[in-house]
Design a protein around this motif. Structure first.
Motif, PDB file in Angstrom:
ATOM      1  N   TYR A  37     -17.302 -79.929  19.106  1.00 37.86           N
ATOM      2  CA  TYR A  37     -17.137 -78.702  18.334  1.00 37.86           C
ATOM      3  C   TYR A  37     -17.906 -78.728  17.020  1.00 37.86           C
ATOM      4  CZ  TYR A  37     -13.317 -77.221  21.411  1.00 37.86           C
ATOM      5  OH  TYR A  37     -12.565 -76.827  22.501  1.00 37.86           O
ATOM      6  N   PRO A 247      -5.927 -73.548  19.143  1.00 37.10           N
ATOM      7  CA  PRO A 247      -6.099 -73.266  17.717  1.00 37.10           C
ATOM      8  C   PRO A 247      -7.361 -73.901  17.128  1.00 37.10           C
ATOM      9  CG  PRO A 247      -4.538 -75.040  17.995  1.00 37.10           C
ATOM     10  CD  PRO A 247      -4.925 -74.596  19.388  1.00 37.10           C
ATOM     11  N   VAL A 248      -8.503 -73.412  17.542  1.00 38.40           N
ATOM     12  CA  VAL A 248      -9.775 -74.003  17.132  1.00 38.40           C
ATOM     13  C   VAL A 248      -9.975 -73.896  15.624  1.00 38.40           C
ATOM     14  CG1 VAL A 248     -12.287 -73.814  17.319  1.00 38.40           C
ATOM     15  CG2 VAL A 248     -10.858 -73.661  19.375  1.00 38.40           C
ATOM     16  N   GLU A 249      -9.741 -72.730  15.054  1.00 40.81           N
ATOM     17  CA  GLU A 249     -10.048 -72.528  13.636  1.00 40.81           C
ATOM     18  C   GLU A 249      -9.234 -73.423  12.707  1.00 40.81           C
ATOM     19  OE1 GLU A 249     -12.643 -71.125  12.351  1.00 40.81           O
ATOM     20  OE2 GLU A 249     -13.237 -70.791  14.427  1.00 40.81           O
ATOM     21  N   PRO A 250      -7.902 -73.490  12.842  1.00 38.96           N
ATOM     22  CA  PRO A 250      -7.180 -74.398  11.933  1.00 38.96           C
ATOM     23  C   PRO A 250      -7.548 -75.860  12.117  1.00 38.96           C
ATOM     24  CG  PRO A 250      -5.684 -73.437  13.561  1.00 38.96           C
ATOM     25  CD  PRO A 250      -6.967 -72.687  13.660  1.00 38.96           C
ATOM     26  N   LEU A 252     -10.521 -76.947  13.101  1.00 41.96           N
ATOM     27  CA  LEU A 252     -11.847 -77.119  12.507  1.00 41.96           C
ATOM     28  C   LEU A 252     -11.774 -77.126  10.982  1.00 41.96           C
ATOM     29  CD1 LEU A 252     -14.345 -75.049  14.695  1.00 41.96           C
ATOM     30  CD2 LEU A 252     -14.242 -77.537  14.389  1.00 41.96           C
ATOM     31  N   ALA A 253     -10.875 -76.346  10.420  1.00 41.73           N
ATOM     32  CA  ALA A 253     -10.709 -76.364   8.962  1.00 41.73           C
ATOM     33  C   ALA A 253     -10.245 -77.747   8.507  1.00 41.73           C
ATOM     34  CB  ALA A 253      -9.715 -75.291   8.536  1.00 41.73           C
ATOM     35  N   ASP A 255     -10.688 -80.498  10.191  1.00 45.68           N
ATOM     36  CA  ASP A 255     -11.830 -81.356  10.525  1.00 45.68           C
ATOM     37  C   ASP A 255     -12.831 -81.368   9.371  1.00 45.68           C
ATOM     38  OD1 ASP A 255     -13.550 -82.772  12.650  1.00 45.68           O
ATOM     39  OD2 ASP A 255     -14.821 -81.051  12.182  1.00 45.68           O
ATOM     40  N   ARG A 256     -13.163 -80.193   8.856  1.00 42.72           N
ATOM     41  CA  ARG A 256     -14.117 -80.109   7.742  1.00 42.72           C
ATOM     42  C   ARG A 256     -13.571 -80.800   6.497  1.00 42.72           C
ATOM     43  NH1 ARG A 256     -14.868 -74.921   9.989  1.00 42.72           N
ATOM     44  NH2 ARG A 256     -13.306 -74.024   8.577  1.00 42.72           N
TER      45      ARG A 256
END
Length: 289
Positions: A37, A247-250, A252-253, A255-256
């Motif tokens: 991702y 829940p990809v967005e939370p 990834l947040a 993750d960043r």
């Protein structure tokens, strides 16, 4: 589980299951680690795919001892990608691969493998650690692998016991890979019971490790207090996340945030690969997780 004692698996099957576990782990969104991702930590997924492919033959070599498998996998990896992408994975998966060749219950075979190391295992595993230079596994007042010549090498299990308080992979060599059976497999079984499918079952396993224990890779680089803070933050932030909703967005947040702080829960990722590999070996042998 079948009614007959499970038999050993052929090398080709072990190699295929190992590759599949490595690739499945890369497909999953694992906050702070390398995955499909998002990039991170100056590493790319392609290097890990190549590493899985080239390390599979030595990892699964029929009759090879654990040390031979680890050293062969590390040497093949460096020849192909020029960096350490999989030392932890190989240290966890090599005993599993060797045990998978043996008849009888896999857990019993694994314990026999862990109790049966010889001088060649010490020599080969320490050579692999020196080659990979992971920065932490061998650093200690005793049994510092960077400072010991081959003639003075300690028994492998003694060296792992020395490193166990600061490294969960080393600890696994003394406790029969307890984390796989107590954290990883239950998380995988629970994820499937909730109706999750890959790659979210894999994410569930990674998060289980991330939330259950401080990550050794973070601890070696940033100290045990920081590792515990990351574990506690993950527990507070991610424990209620519904993976069925993808829940990809939370994720990834988070993750960043981890990557911007230079925090890589690499040990959690290594245990995730080993969990998938163990689950596949159990299934192939008719034992079931």
């Amino acid at each position: 589980m079948s009614g007959t004692a499970p038999g050993g698996l052929p090398a080709a099957t072990v190699a295929d299951l190992y590759r599949a576990a490595c690739l499945a782990e890369l497909d999953a969104l694992k906050p702070g680690n390398v995955h499909g991702y998002a990039p991170g930590h100056r590493m790319v997924v392609a290097d890990f795919v190549t590493s899985a492919d080239v390390s599979a033959p030595p990892l699964a070599a029929a009759g090879a001892r654990v040390g031979q498998r680890v050293r062969g996998g590390v040497e093949a990896t460096f020849a192909a990608v020029g960096q350490n992408t999989n030392l932890g994975i190989l240290l966890l998966c090599a005993p599993l691969a060797y045990a998978a060749e043996q008849p009888g219950p896999l857990a019993e075979a694994l314990n026999a493998v862990l109790a049966g190391f010889d001088a060649s295992d010490s020599r080969d595993v320490f050579a692999a650690i020196r080659r990979a230079n992971p920065g932490g596994l061998g650093r200690a007042e005793r049994h510092d692998v960077s400072q010991i010549d081959d003639e003075a090498l300690p028994p492998l299990r003694a060296a792992m016991a020395e490193a166990a308080p600061r490294d969960r992979i080393a600890r696994a060599y003394g406790d029969g890979f307890r984390d796989l059976f107590a954290i990883g497999l239950p998380a995988l079984v629970g994820a499937r019971a909730r109706g999750l499918v890959p790659p979210w079952t894999t994410t569930a396993v990674h998060l289980a490790y991330l939330m259950a224990v401080p990550d050794s890779h973070i601890a070696r680089k940033h100290g045990p207090e920081r590792a515990e803070a990351v574990r506690a933050q993950a527990q507070a932030s991610l424990a209620g996340l519904d993976l069925a909703a993808a829940p990809v967005e939370p994720l990834l947040a988070y993750d960043r945030a981890l990557k911007e702080a230079g925090l890589n829960p690499g040990t959690s990722a290594d245990f995730t690969v080993a969990t998938l590999f163990l689950d596949a070996l159990l299934s192939a042998r008719g034992e079931g997780a």
